[in-house]
Design an enzyme around this catalytic site. Structure first.
Site, PDB file in Angstrom:
ATOM      1  N   GLU A 173     -15.741  28.629 -10.886  1.00 58.32           N
ATOM      2  CA  GLU A 173     -16.745  27.632 -10.480  1.00 58.32           C
ATOM      3  C   GLU A 173     -17.066  26.808 -11.714  1.00 58.32           C
ATOM      4  OE1 GLU A 173     -17.853  27.105  -7.485  1.00 58.32           O
ATOM      5  OE2 GLU A 173     -17.064  28.866  -6.459  1.00 58.32           O
TER       6      GLU A 173
ATOM      7  N   CYS B 183     -24.489  22.087 -12.327  1.00 59.74           N
ATOM      8  CA  CYS B 183     -23.117  21.640 -12.078  1.00 59.74           C
ATOM      9  C   CYS B 183     -23.067  20.588 -10.965  1.00 59.74           C
ATOM     10  CB  CYS B 183     -22.243  22.827 -11.711  1.00 59.74           C
ATOM     11  SG  CYS B 183     -22.932  23.792 -10.354  1.00 59.74           S
TER      12      CYS B 183
ATOM     13  N   ASN C 139     -27.294  28.061 -17.241  1.00 56.77           N
ATOM     14  CA  ASN C 139     -28.159  27.033 -16.618  1.00 56.77           C
ATOM     15  C   ASN C 139     -28.927  27.523 -15.392  1.00 56.77           C
ATOM     16  OD1 ASN C 139     -25.726  27.076 -15.163  1.00 56.77           O
ATOM     17  ND2 ASN C 139     -25.983  24.974 -14.514  1.00 56.77           N
TER      18      ASN C 139
HETATM   19  P1  NAD Z   1     -19.542  27.621 -20.846  1.00 63.15           P
HETATM   20  O1  NAD Z   1     -18.208  27.393 -20.237  1.00 63.15           O
HETATM   21  O2  NAD Z   1     -19.750  27.208 -22.252  1.00 63.15           O
HETATM   22  O3  NAD Z   1     -19.906  29.167 -20.781  1.00 63.15           O
HETATM   23  C1  NAD Z   1     -19.891  29.904 -19.578  1.00 63.15           C
HETATM   24  C2  NAD Z   1     -19.702  31.373 -19.916  1.00 63.15           C
HETATM   25  O4  NAD Z   1     -18.422  31.555 -20.496  1.00 63.15           O
HETATM   26  C3  NAD Z   1     -20.700  31.936 -20.909  1.00 63.15           C
HETATM   27  O5  NAD Z   1     -20.993  33.283 -20.581  1.00 63.15           O
HETATM   28  C4  NAD Z   1     -19.923  31.892 -22.207  1.00 63.15           C
HETATM   29  O6  NAD Z   1     -20.394  32.829 -23.146  1.00 63.15           O
HETATM   30  C5  NAD Z   1     -18.551  32.278 -21.706  1.00 63.15           C
HETATM   31  N1  NAD Z   1     -17.430  31.913 -22.568  1.00 63.15           N
HETATM   32  C6  NAD Z   1     -17.313  30.842 -23.404  1.00 63.15           C
HETATM   33  N2  NAD Z   1     -16.111  30.867 -24.022  1.00 63.15           N
HETATM   34  C7  NAD Z   1     -15.446  31.969 -23.557  1.00 63.15           C
HETATM   35  C8  NAD Z   1     -14.180  32.541 -23.813  1.00 63.15           C
HETATM   36  N3  NAD Z   1     -13.318  31.967 -24.671  1.00 63.15           N
HETATM   37  N4  NAD Z   1     -13.833  33.670 -23.173  1.00 63.15           N
HETATM   38  C9  NAD Z   1     -14.681  34.249 -22.289  1.00 63.15           C
HETATM   39  N5  NAD Z   1     -15.921  33.772 -22.021  1.00 63.15           N
HETATM   40  C10 NAD Z   1     -16.289  32.631 -22.632  1.00 63.15           C
HETATM   41  O7  NAD Z   1     -20.594  26.958 -19.850  1.00 63.15           O
HETATM   42  P2  NAD Z   1     -22.164  26.867 -20.008  1.00 63.15           P
HETATM   43  O8  NAD Z   1     -22.467  25.902 -21.089  1.00 63.15           O
HETATM   44  O9  NAD Z   1     -22.750  28.233 -20.086  1.00 63.15           O
HETATM   45  O10 NAD Z   1     -22.550  26.258 -18.577  1.00 63.15           O
HETATM   46  C11 NAD Z   1     -22.499  24.918 -18.300  1.00 63.15           C
HETATM   47  C12 NAD Z   1     -21.225  24.528 -17.578  1.00 63.15           C
HETATM   48  O11 NAD Z   1     -21.050  25.359 -16.451  1.00 63.15           O
HETATM   49  C13 NAD Z   1     -21.252  23.118 -17.039  1.00 63.15           C
HETATM   50  O12 NAD Z   1     -19.992  22.539 -17.228  1.00 63.15           O
HETATM   51  C14 NAD Z   1     -21.526  23.311 -15.560  1.00 63.15           C
HETATM   52  O13 NAD Z   1     -21.098  22.257 -14.736  1.00 63.15           O
HETATM   53  C15 NAD Z   1     -20.802  24.563 -15.288  1.00 63.15           C
HETATM   54  N6  NAD Z   1     -21.367  25.225 -14.106  1.00 63.15           N
HETATM   55  C16 NAD Z   1     -20.634  25.289 -12.964  1.00 63.15           C
HETATM   56  C17 NAD Z   1     -21.191  25.861 -11.819  1.00 63.15           C
HETATM   57  C18 NAD Z   1     -20.447  25.945 -10.503  1.00 63.15           C
HETATM   58  O14 NAD Z   1     -20.859  26.720  -9.631  1.00 63.15           O
HETATM   59  N7  NAD Z   1     -19.384  25.188 -10.298  1.00 63.15           N
HETATM   60  C19 NAD Z   1     -22.483  26.364 -11.871  1.00 63.15           C
HETATM   61  C20 NAD Z   1     -23.190  26.275 -13.074  1.00 63.15           C
HETATM   62  C21 NAD Z   1     -22.606  25.723 -14.194  1.00 63.15           C
END
Ligand code: NAD
Length: 486
Positions: free
Chosen positions: A251, A285, A152
């Site tokens: 995060e 987020c 994102n």
């Molecule tokens: P996601 O959890 O689907 O993916 C995040 C990352 O994790 C990606 O690189 C994905 O390929 C990887 N991933 C997925 N499954 C995995 C596994 N089993 N093992 C290792 N890696 C894995 O999240 P998203 O859809 O990319 O992002 C959106 C989410 O992220 C929302 O929930 C948002 O709130 C959160 N977010 C949090 C912050 C923060 O700073 N707190 C910032 C941005 C986004």
């Protein structure tokens, strides 16, 4: 700067990934294929960690001014290649032009802060309870850091881990989201390669999580897994990392409140809400998830908000005036439309919007929303404003704290002491008075409570997360071990 992103980057070389198949990237607005990358395998991840470990040995002892020289060069490259970076953000993630420019700015802020870290690796000299002993505490890098970044705000959320790790003397292996392999990973290989970063210190593996995800976490080399993403995946990563006794910086998702008290400046609240809800289509987020408006002013707020929402431009993200571009994928559009439909069945009123064209979902407002509805229980991550009302301070606080998230939030009131009192009671890592929840300053602690994560980014807090301390003592005078040794 290299802009051919069809390969993975290991040990300073652009190599074909040895995993199965390719990672194909689509433009979320035009839905055209824009890139096909040879996927990394588990072996590639192992190899990346090995070379990172080797490279870090010299890097940790590299003089701080030499480290800084490379970091400053990387900053210069981001400034001079801003157009290329922005173009990739728009076509890879559907970010609007406005958001892409903003993301580069916020990333530069964080990069400039991190460039100060090489000279901030402070230790301590402390007294000892033993005669003739001197106690020292050294601050050291952790070694190798595994970084997993989301789609994102891919550039910002990858660079805050990458540059913090490098600036504190660590080496890095990055696994970006397969939806943003360039802006969340490969583009940094190009930037740091041109900045002169020694080989092996930054490696980027692009691959399916089902194939390489676990290896990124359980490989014995990385001492910290810095993950930004959803709460569900974060919990999985926390469990795996915990089992292998690794540090994690997590995060995660938010369910952020936007509280408007009856004495608020409504125009200021409305303008804050437009940004806090619709910036990057609500896919942040920190985006507002729960509007909580005092029922005495709910009609006034909603009317003024609706009027301004109707003025928002949505559609082509590359147009300079577009406020709301496409969501990242059709799956996300369908998920959010299902939430809207479900909530109207549960009693919410669809006041505005609710239609999508391609992946562009028009700004949508729901009123008569209740906390029990799934639109509120879940992170919406899209341009839908779910408006609830409350009657008292106690009620709004209990609604705010009832859900298991605590990332960011906002409160509007002309009575700053009252707003401060409420702000201190909301269970959240960050909250802003007379503003909206989306804030990030490079020297302020960024992070969540409860299911929104563990740890803090930025300033002295990130420096702490990405380093460890070592106690070294010097026995200057012969020690007296009596009565054990007489
Ligand atoms: P996601 O959890 O689907 O993916 C995040 C990352 O994790 C990606 O690189 C994905 O390929 C990887 N991933 C997925 N499954 C995995 C596994 N089993 N093992 C290792 N890696 C894995 O999240 P998203 O859809 O990319 O992002 C959106 C989410 O992220 C929302 O929930 C948002 O709130 C959160 N977010 C949090 C912050 C923060 O700073 N707190 C910032 C941005 C986004």
């Amino acid at each position: 700067m290299n802009t051919n992103f069809e390969k993975v980057y290991i040990n300073g070389e652009w190599q074909k990934g040895t995993g199965e198949g390719t990672i194909d990237v689509q433009n979320p607005f035009t839905q055209e294929s824009i890139l096909s990358i040879s996927a990394a395998s588990k072996e590639d991840v192992k190899n990346a960690y090995e070379v990172a470990k080797l490279a870090q040995k010299d890097w940790k002892n590299t003089l701080p001014q030499k480290k800084q020289e490379i970091l400053y060069k990387a900053i210069d490259i981001v400034e001079s290649e801003r157009d290329v970076i922005v173009e990739w953000m728009i076509k890879e993630t559907g970010s609007t032009f406005m958001k892409s420019m903003g993301e580069v700015d916020v990333s530069l802020n964080i990069m400039r802060e991190a460039a100060t870290y090489p000279f901030r690796m402070e230790g301590k000299v402390l007294p000892s309870i033993t005669e003739g002993k001197e106690n020292r505490v050294y601050r050291d890098p952790l070694g190798v850091v595994g970084v997993i970044s989301p789609w994102n705000f891919p550039f910002h959320l990858a660079v805050r881990s990458i540059i913090t790790a490098l600036a504190t003397g660590n080496a890095v292996v990055v696994k970006p989201s397969t939806k943003s392999p360039v802006t969340g990973g490969l583009i940094f290989a190009s930037i740091f390669e041109e900045a002169g970063l020694p080989k092996g210190l930054l490696n980027v593996v692009v691959g399916k999580s089902s194939e390489i995800g676990d290896e990124v976490i359980v490989n014995p080399i990385p001492r910290l897994i810095s993950f930004t993403g959803s709460t569900d995946v974060g919990q999985h990563i926390g469990e795996l990392a915990g089992k292998h006794l690794k540090k994690t910086a997590l995060e995660l998702g938010g369910n952020n409140v936007f509280i408007v008290l009856e004495d608020a400046d409504i125009e200021q609240a409305v303008e804050s809400a437009l940004f806090g809800k619709f910036y990057h289509q609500g896919q942040i987020c920190m985006s507002i998830n729960r509007f909580m408006i005092d029922e005495k002013i709910a009609n006034d707020f909603t009317e003024a908000f609706l009027k301004r929402v109707k003025e928002l431009e949505f559609g082509d993200p590359s147009a300079k005036t577009t406020h709301i571009g496409p969501l990242i994928s059709r799956d996300q559009v369908d998920r959010i439309l299902d939430l809207v439909e479900e909530s109207t069945k549960e009693g919410a009123t669809l006041l505005h919007g609710g239609q999508a064209e391609g992946n562009v979902l028009e700004p949508t407002i729901l009123t008569d929303v209740k906390q029990s509805m799934s639109i509120v229980q879940n992170e919406i991550f899209g341009p839908v404003a779910a408006i609830m009302t409350f009657q008292s301070e106690d009620e709004v606080l209990s609604l705010a704290n009832e859900l298991p998230y605590g990332l960011s939030g906002a409160i509007h009131s002309r009575d700053l002491d009252r707003a401060m009192r409420i702000a201190r009671e909301v269970e959240t890592g960050m909250i802003h008075i007379n503003d909206q929840p989306v804030n990030d300053e490079p020297h302020m602690p960024f992070g969540g409570e409860k299911k929104s994560g563990l740890g803090r980014f930025n300033g002295e807090w990130a420096l702490e997360e990405f380093t460890t301390v070592k106690w070294v003592s010097i026995q200057r005078d012969k020690r007296d071990y009596s009565p054990f040794i007489q």
